[in-house]
Design a protein around this motif. Structure first.
Motif: not given
Length: 135
Positions: A86-111
């Motif tokens: 999924l990390l290969d497929l999802v960001p393909f041709d899109a703006s993508f940033e992923m960060r861990s925080w506390g007990g979870g994940w934050l993803i910025i996907y196409d703004g």
């Protein structure tokens, strides 16, 4: 502190949430033509899960050879994606940033911001993003 193990792949139930249009879009977007031994896939027609043994049958034809036989109908099958797939497929041709925080994940996907809640696994959030891409 309780450790939570990461769910490694989506489930059959996750795949069943796809609409027919999303399944069609997946097959148009991704040529699932490089299945590797050990990969797991779901067959819509037989409502079954299989593990790929080989990508060619005894005659050398391209196929999903699995523990119970052979599947030539790729349109009826979808991989049970792992986090790395999924990390290969999802960001393909899109703006993508992923960060861990506390007990979870934050993803910025196409703004847009997406985050997991305490009960949600990263693989589920990534699959939801893939579904938005398929719409």
């Amino acid at each position: 502190m309780n450790l939570k193990f990461i769910k490694p792949r989506i489930t059959k139930e996750s795949i069943k949430t796809l609409t027919p249009k999303q399944v069609e879009s997946f097959h148009e977007m991704v040529f699932w033509g490089d299945p590797q031994p050990g990969e797991v896939f779901y067959n819509f027609k037989t409502d079954s899960i299989h593990t790929v043994i080989s990508d060619t049958d005894e005659a050398g034809e391209f196929a999903l050879v699995h523990e119970n036989g052979v599947c030539y109908d790729f349109e009826s099958c979808l991989p049970l994606f792992t986090v790395s797939q999924l990390l290969d497929l999802v960001p393909f041709d899109a703006s993508f940033e992923m960060r861990s925080w506390g007990g979870g994940w934050l993803i910025i996907y196409d703004g847009e911001f997406y985050e997991t809640n305490k009960k949600e696994d990263l693989v589920d959030l990534l699959f939801e993003l893939l579904k938005t891409k398929l719409n």
